[in-house]
Write an enzyme that holds these catalytic residues in place. Structure first.
Site, PDB file in Angstrom:
ATOM      1  N   ASP A  48      42.656   2.593 -21.561  1.00  0.00           N
ATOM      2  CA  ASP A  48      43.855   2.591 -22.410  1.00  0.00           C
ATOM      3  C   ASP A  48      44.416   4.009 -22.547  1.00  0.00           C
ATOM      4  O   ASP A  48      45.470   4.206 -23.158  1.00  0.00           O
ATOM      5  CB  ASP A  48      43.584   1.967 -23.779  1.00  0.00           C
ATOM      6  CG  ASP A  48      42.492   2.665 -24.570  1.00  0.00           C
ATOM      7  OD1 ASP A  48      41.906   3.641 -24.066  1.00  0.00           O
ATOM      8  OD2 ASP A  48      42.214   2.228 -25.711  1.00  0.00           O
ATOM      9  N   SER A  49      43.741   4.986 -21.923  1.00  0.00           N
ATOM     10  CA  SER A  49      44.300   6.331 -21.824  1.00  0.00           C
ATOM     11  C   SER A  49      45.605   6.319 -21.045  1.00  0.00           C
ATOM     12  O   SER A  49      46.341   7.317 -21.045  1.00  0.00           O
ATOM     13  CB  SER A  49      43.303   7.277 -21.145  1.00  0.00           C
ATOM     14  OG  SER A  49      42.831   6.740 -19.922  1.00  0.00           O
ATOM     15  N   ASP A  87      39.785  -1.629 -20.287  1.00  0.00           N
ATOM     16  CA  ASP A  87      39.648  -1.387 -21.722  1.00  0.00           C
ATOM     17  C   ASP A  87      40.204  -2.530 -22.554  1.00  0.00           C
ATOM     18  O   ASP A  87      41.283  -3.063 -22.251  1.00  0.00           O
ATOM     19  CB  ASP A  87      40.406  -0.110 -22.120  1.00  0.00           C
ATOM     20  CG  ASP A  87      39.485   1.082 -22.268  1.00  0.00           C
ATOM     21  OD1 ASP A  87      38.324   0.890 -22.650  1.00  0.00           O
ATOM     22  OD2 ASP A  87      39.930   2.208 -22.017  1.00  0.00           O
ATOM     23  N   LYS A 117      35.603  -2.801 -21.425  1.00  0.00           N
ATOM     24  CA  LYS A 117      35.031  -1.695 -22.198  1.00  0.00           C
ATOM     25  C   LYS A 117      35.522  -1.779 -23.636  1.00  0.00           C
ATOM     26  O   LYS A 117      36.689  -2.101 -23.877  1.00  0.00           O
ATOM     27  CB  LYS A 117      35.406  -0.333 -21.609  1.00  0.00           C
ATOM     28  CG  LYS A 117      34.789   0.850 -22.399  1.00  0.00           C
ATOM     29  CD  LYS A 117      34.963   2.168 -21.671  1.00  0.00           C
ATOM     30  CE  LYS A 117      36.364   2.716 -21.788  1.00  0.00           C
ATOM     31  NZ  LYS A 117      36.716   3.098 -23.189  1.00  0.00           N
ATOM     32  N   GLU A 119      35.287   0.267 -27.534  1.00  0.00           N
ATOM     33  CA  GLU A 119      34.925   1.437 -28.325  1.00  0.00           C
ATOM     34  C   GLU A 119      34.295   1.003 -29.642  1.00  0.00           C
ATOM     35  O   GLU A 119      34.768   0.062 -30.286  1.00  0.00           O
ATOM     36  CB  GLU A 119      36.161   2.288 -28.629  1.00  0.00           C
ATOM     37  CG  GLU A 119      36.815   2.915 -27.414  1.00  0.00           C
ATOM     38  CD  GLU A 119      37.998   3.778 -27.792  1.00  0.00           C
ATOM     39  OE1 GLU A 119      38.201   4.042 -29.001  1.00  0.00           O
ATOM     40  OE2 GLU A 119      38.741   4.193 -26.878  1.00  0.00           O
ATOM     41  N   GLU A 186      31.451   9.971 -25.016  1.00  0.00           N
ATOM     42  CA  GLU A 186      32.601  10.874 -24.915  1.00  0.00           C
ATOM     43  C   GLU A 186      32.520  11.996 -25.938  1.00  0.00           C
ATOM     44  O   GLU A 186      32.341  11.744 -27.131  1.00  0.00           O
ATOM     45  CB  GLU A 186      33.922  10.111 -25.086  1.00  0.00           C
ATOM     46  CG  GLU A 186      35.132  11.026 -24.968  1.00  0.00           C
ATOM     47  CD  GLU A 186      36.457  10.296 -24.886  1.00  0.00           C
ATOM     48  OE1 GLU A 186      37.497  10.968 -24.805  1.00  0.00           O
ATOM     49  OE2 GLU A 186      36.462   9.042 -24.891  1.00  0.00           O
TER      50      GLU A 186
END
Length: 309
Positions: A48-49, A87, A117, A119, A186
């Site tokens: 999602d970056s 993501d 993925k 978070e 991270e």
């Protein structure tokens, strides 16, 4: 290079046991994914970056599930022999399990990802368990979690003191027990990341987490310095500078068009002999104001164009 077979979670686990370090890079579209696969990366992350580096947002928070599905699908077309992780974007896995699984289904069926993925730590364990039980591999992500940047006090290194290091260790273990096949660390202090890597049986993939992780991940645009202006980051190494080359190439194009150097003789196509003279005799040397106008034919052409649309 010869076509390779994509990894799976069993092979990824074996790579940790064999101390074969994993390489992961982000990709958000067909050409970048194809180049990454040709370069031999093990995994591609449709992160999602993309909100920051492709869509022009200030953070990852505005990125939607539709965005992720679209970019994951394009990436999968470019890297058909690489394990692709997509993501789960902001707030798509903090509600009901049913809603979470709907988002996962879209990323797998429409986005053609091989895994998702997520978070977070202890708070997402129930969702991770449910997704894994549904048959979808999950990559965990702890440390600096950009989707939570507003609650963790900005982009700062995690796990620097004993209490925070213990928190990260507990989160990593919980994600492993929930069924995650690997965990991204991270912006984590190197000593903390090393301890987590030793403790887990699943691989750790670091970004700004030091040298002892089982693998590394970097953003495509950071690796090749594809941004303007480019912001240097301590934990990133750039391996090429395509941004400058692209800018210089476009500047050269603009200059050559302006001064008449492009197109040149070798860029044009020639008509048959006599065509130019024939057109000149019919249309008065190419003066557009002298072109005959057939109103009926023009109206008919417009109807055809409209029908094609």
């Amino acid at each position: 290079m010869a076509a390779k077979k994509p990894l799976n979670v069993v092979k990824i686990s074996k790579m940790k046991q064999q101390q074969d370090r994993l390489t992961m890079i982000t990709a958000y579209d067909y050409p970048s994914a194809k180049l990454a696969e040709e370069a031999g990366v093990d995994l591609i992350l449709v992160g999602d970056s993309l909100g920051n580096v492709v869509l022009g947002y200030d953070s990852t928070i505005p990125v939607t599930l539709d965005d992720m599905v679209y970019h994951s699908r394009a990436t999968a077309r470019g890297a058909q022999n690489t394990f692709i992780v997509a993501d789960m974007p902001f707030m798509t896995y903090h509600g009901s399990i049913d809603e979470t699984l709907k988002g996962v289904r879209r990323l797998m069926q429409e986005g053609h990802a091989h895994a998702v993925k997520m978070e977070g730590g202890l708070e997402i364990v129930p969702a991770v368990k449910a997704i894994v039980q549904s048959g979808v591999p999950v990559l965990g992500h702890i440390g600096l979690t950009p989707q939570s940047v507003n609650t963790i006090g900005g982009y700062r290194v995690q796990g620097k003191d004993a209490e925070d290091a213990k928190r990260l260790m507990n989160e990593a273990k919980a994600l492993e027990q929930a069924g995650a096949f690997a965990v991204v660390l991270e912006l984590v202090a190197e000593e903390t990341a090393a301890a987590i890597t030793r403790e887990l049986s699943i691989p750790t993939i670091g970004i700004g987490a030091g040298r002892q992780c089982d693998g590394q991940v970097l953003v495509f645009h950071d690796v090749v310095k594809y941004a303007s202006p480019y912001m240097e980051k301590r934990f990133v190494k750039t391996f090429a500078d395509v941004g400058s080359q692209i800018r210089e190439g476009i500047e050269a194009y603009v200059n050559e068009v302006k001064n008449g150097a492009f197109p040149a003789e070798n860029h044009v196509f020639k008509a048959d002999e006599g065509v130019s003279e024939s057109l000149d005799s019919l249309y008065g040397g190419g003066k557009t104001e002298d072109l005959p106008v057939n109103a009926e034919a023009s109206a008919s052409d417009k109807e055809k164009v409209g029908a094609q649309r």
